[in-house]
Scaffold this motif. Structure first.
Motif, PDB file in Angstrom:
ATOM      1  N   THR A  94       0.849  -1.192   0.000  1.00 56.97           N
ATOM      2  CA  THR A  94       0.000   0.000   0.000  1.00 56.97           C
ATOM      3  C   THR A  94       0.884   1.240   0.000  1.00 56.97           C
ATOM      4  OG1 THR A  94      -1.773   1.178   1.177  1.00 56.97           O
ATOM      5  CG2 THR A  94      -0.191  -0.044   2.533  1.00 56.97           C
ATOM      6  N   HIS A 127      -3.811  -0.767   4.752  1.00 65.53           N
ATOM      7  CA  HIS A 127      -4.057   0.303   3.787  1.00 65.53           C
ATOM      8  C   HIS A 127      -3.536   1.626   4.335  1.00 65.53           C
ATOM      9  CE1 HIS A 127      -5.966   2.435   0.471  1.00 65.53           C
ATOM     10  NE2 HIS A 127      -6.326   3.336   1.350  1.00 65.53           N
ATOM     11  N   ASN A 183      -3.504   5.723   4.088  1.00 68.90           N
ATOM     12  CA  ASN A 183      -4.375   6.787   3.620  1.00 68.90           C
ATOM     13  C   ASN A 183      -3.972   8.095   4.290  1.00 68.90           C
ATOM     14  OD1 ASN A 183      -6.646   7.774   2.136  1.00 68.90           O
ATOM     15  ND2 ASN A 183      -7.776   7.877   4.053  1.00 68.90           N
ATOM     16  N   ARG A 231     -12.195  -8.041   4.908  1.00 63.80           N
ATOM     17  CA  ARG A 231     -11.887  -7.036   3.884  1.00 63.80           C
ATOM     18  C   ARG A 231     -11.735  -5.673   4.538  1.00 63.80           C
ATOM     19  NH1 ARG A 231     -10.117  -9.922  -0.276  1.00 63.80           N
ATOM     20  NH2 ARG A 231     -11.259 -11.897  -0.171  1.00 63.80           N
ATOM     21  N   PHE A 242     -11.208  -1.450   3.568  1.00 67.76           N
ATOM     22  CA  PHE A 242     -11.209  -0.364   2.589  1.00 67.76           C
ATOM     23  C   PHE A 242     -11.159   0.955   3.341  1.00 67.76           C
ATOM     24  CE2 PHE A 242     -12.974   2.783  -0.267  1.00 67.76           C
ATOM     25  CZ  PHE A 242     -12.427   2.441  -1.492  1.00 67.76           C
ATOM     26  N   ASN A 265     -11.208   5.252   2.655  1.00 66.28           N
ATOM     27  CA  ASN A 265     -11.373   6.337   1.702  1.00 66.28           C
ATOM     28  C   ASN A 265     -11.903   7.564   2.429  1.00 66.28           C
ATOM     29  OD1 ASN A 265     -11.411   7.730  -0.683  1.00 66.28           O
ATOM     30  ND2 ASN A 265     -12.730   6.288  -1.753  1.00 66.28           N
ATOM     31  N   SER A 296     -14.430  -8.956  -2.549  1.00 71.73           N
ATOM     32  CA  SER A 296     -14.003  -7.593  -2.863  1.00 71.73           C
ATOM     33  C   SER A 296     -15.003  -6.631  -2.247  1.00 71.73           C
ATOM     34  CB  SER A 296     -13.910  -7.388  -4.375  1.00 71.73           C
ATOM     35  OG  SER A 296     -13.354  -6.121  -4.685  1.00 71.73           O
ATOM     36  N   ASN A 353     -15.743  -2.105  -1.561  1.00 68.55           N
ATOM     37  CA  ASN A 353     -15.307  -0.716  -1.630  1.00 68.55           C
ATOM     38  C   ASN A 353     -16.378   0.192  -1.031  1.00 68.55           C
ATOM     39  OD1 ASN A 353     -17.310  -0.277  -3.548  1.00 68.55           O
ATOM     40  ND2 ASN A 353     -15.923  -0.020  -5.259  1.00 68.55           N
ATOM     41  N   ASP A 374     -11.640  -7.549  -8.934  1.00 72.75           N
ATOM     42  CA  ASP A 374     -11.201  -6.285  -8.360  1.00 72.75           C
ATOM     43  C   ASP A 374     -12.227  -5.227  -8.732  1.00 72.75           C
ATOM     44  OD1 ASP A 374      -9.680  -4.622  -6.836  1.00 72.75           O
ATOM     45  OD2 ASP A 374      -7.860  -4.762  -8.020  1.00 72.75           O
ATOM     46  N   ASN A 392      -7.456   1.776  -7.706  1.00 69.31           N
ATOM     47  CA  ASN A 392      -8.854   1.681  -7.317  1.00 69.31           C
ATOM     48  C   ASN A 392      -9.157   2.348  -5.987  1.00 69.31           C
ATOM     49  OD1 ASN A 392      -7.673  -0.074  -5.565  1.00 69.31           O
ATOM     50  ND2 ASN A 392      -8.553  -1.927  -6.458  1.00 69.31           N
ATOM     51  N   ARG A 393      -8.620   3.538  -5.766  1.00 71.01           N
ATOM     52  CA  ARG A 393      -8.972   4.287  -4.561  1.00 71.01           C
ATOM     53  C   ARG A 393      -9.717   5.562  -4.906  1.00 71.01           C
ATOM     54  NH1 ARG A 393      -8.564   0.144  -3.022  1.00 71.01           N
ATOM     55  NH2 ARG A 393      -7.339  -0.713  -1.323  1.00 71.01           N
TER      56      ARG A 393
END
Length: 475
Positions: free
Chosen positions: A99, A152, A154, A191, A193, A195, A237, A239, A283, A333-334
């Motif tokens: 990452t 991840h 960020n 998982r 994610f 953002n 997957s 998001n 993905d 893919n962010r």
């Protein structure tokens, strides 16, 4: 009086010429406006340039004595892709992720990135000081996270999840790998994610039920901690496209199901999109899940191509490639739509080292490269080759029209840092949030006020320098 407008695209001398002819020129833009009575020339320099180094982690092959490795690929001055190994990891290491932080945006400034194997996280810096796509990489720290599953980076945080119930199965570090705080979630995370400061985690509790946890990093608040339905078990997957958490899962490995969960309303919509098998590879990229089915006995043969499922419409399209893939990876893919968003697929064979690059709009092959054995993780290091002074959220300006509005109005933010996500929201005079949207640099957005009562509202742009606000009048 007649006016004629021309758009002139200029490219700064240090930006790569690329062999990928279909990609739009995202360099400097100048607008030339000619009037019969008053000729004017206006030049606006844009920071929407891209300079991308792609890092690739390969798991190696212990049976052949090939260690796990980290290398890079990119398009250099010659216009042809290159691939170089930087170093090997210990034989037998279980590689489980890479990452890259979005801090240090200028190319010559070292940017942190993290590679993990087993329970060890290694922190490196990466910079491209000469704009020739030859990165300089240096190890600066490492730490141990027991039962590490995924991570991840960020902004200024590194978030990790571990394969256990309770304890410290979610850890938050700064970019120097100093621990800040942790969570003890009552389920097994699967998982992760992240953002715009929101951490989204799905997993399974000890009873086998699917769980969702959403945390706001900036406001230190739990936004959601809830059960999901049976179709979200065994997620492959996931998001976040606010307010929706999107999950692709294979419950029982016999079907493919896609779920959209609205964080604000709690509404859960699930549907089975394929009923013959689970997924071979998958993905996502913003609004799309890309996947290949594990098996298909019908003439369509979806196990030999890529299905694109569009979340906003619920529609899908299949592209027959006549190929099996061990991996589908969209390394950008962010949510940043300005850096190259090509899809990498790894052909399934004994070595899994043949990468094909696919352009998502046409789903056509545009490049190919060879790696070491078993390419497993891809990550894009996107930079804007412009002056450091442009990287300043304090220069942000909000432009919107018409104001007052009777329903729909347009908003554009000047001065945002490219390759970074921002949040805009609208509040009423009581402070209630009535609308939210994730935005990025160099885009124009439309907001619909049709369902809001007449009155005064405030639009807020959240930046790392604080809030920028504008008053809106709804007629």
């Amino acid at each position: 009086m007649m006016k004629t407008a021309f758009i002139l695209l200029l490219c700064s001398f240090f930006v790569f010429e690329t062999a990928i002819a279909h990609q739009p020129d995202k360099t400097a833009q100048a607008t030339l406006v000619i009037s019969k009575n008053n000729p004017t020339l206006q030049l606006v320099t844009s920071n929407v340039c891209y300079n991308t180094t792609q890092l690739i982690v390969c798991k190696g092959d212990p049976f052949l004595g090939i260690n796990p490795s980290l290398g890079w690929s990119c398009t250099g001055w010659s216009g042809s892709p290159s691939y170089t190994w930087l170093f090997d990891f210990n034989a037998g290491a279980n590689m489980n992720g890479i990452t890259i932080s979005d801090s240090a945006l200028a190319p010559a400034i070292p940017r942190p990135f993290f590679v993990s194997h087993d329970s060890i996280i290694k922190a490196y810096t990466l910079s491209v000081p000469q704009f020739d796509c030859v990165p300089i990489i240096a190890l600066y720290d490492s730490t141990v996270v027991p039962d590490l599953l995924a991570m991840h980076a960020n902004h200024d945080r590194l978030i990790t999840i571990s394969n256990k119930v309770g304890g410290d199965n979610v850890n938050i570090f700064n970019l120097q790998l100093q621990p800040l705080f942790n969570f003890a979630l009552p389920f097994y995370p699967q998982r992760l994610f992240v953002n715009w400061g929101r951490i989204v985690i799905t997993g399974t509790d000890t009873s086998g039920s699917s769980r969702l946890f959403v945390y706001d990093l900036f406001n230190a608040a739990v936004l959601k901690d809830t059960l999901l339905g049976p179709l979200e078990i065994n997620s492959k997957s996931m998001n976040l496209a606010y307010p929706y958490v999107n999950v692709l899962a294979t419950p029982g490995d016999s079907v493919i199901a896609i779920t959209r969960y609205n964080i604000d309303t709690g509404q859960l919509n699930s549907s089975i999109v394929y009923s013959q098998s689970g997924v071979q590879a998958v993905d996502y990229d913003q609004d799309v899940f890309y996947y290949q089915t594990f098996a298909d006995s019908t003439p369509q043969a979806t196990h030999l191509g890529i299905t694109a499922y569009y979340l906003s419409t619920g529609q899908s399209a299949f592209y027959n490639k006549g190929q099996r893939y061990s991996l589908i990876s969209q390394p950008n893919n962010r949510g940043n739509s300005w850096s190259p968003s090509n899809i990498n697929v790894v052909l399934e064979n004994a070595t899994n080292n043949h990468v094909i690059v696919i352009e998502p709009a046409s789903m056509m092959m545009i490049d190919t490269l060879m790696t070491s054995n078993h390419a497993a993780f891809f990550a894009n290091d996107f930079r804007c080759p412009v002056s450091v002074e442009e990287y300043n959220d304090d220069q942000t300006e909000i432009i919107m029209f018409p104001n007052p509005t009777d329903g729909v109005f347009t908003v554009h933010m000047k001065g945002l840092i490219c390759n970074r996500d921002y949040l805009i929201d609208v509040i009423d005079l009581k402070g209630n949030v009535v609308m939210q949207k994730q935005v990025q640099a160099k885009h124009t957005y439309t907001l619909d006020f049709d369902n809001l009562k007449a009155g005064t509202y405030v639009l807020r742009l959240h930046t790392q320098q604080g809030l920028k606000t504008r008053k809106i009048i709804k007629l």
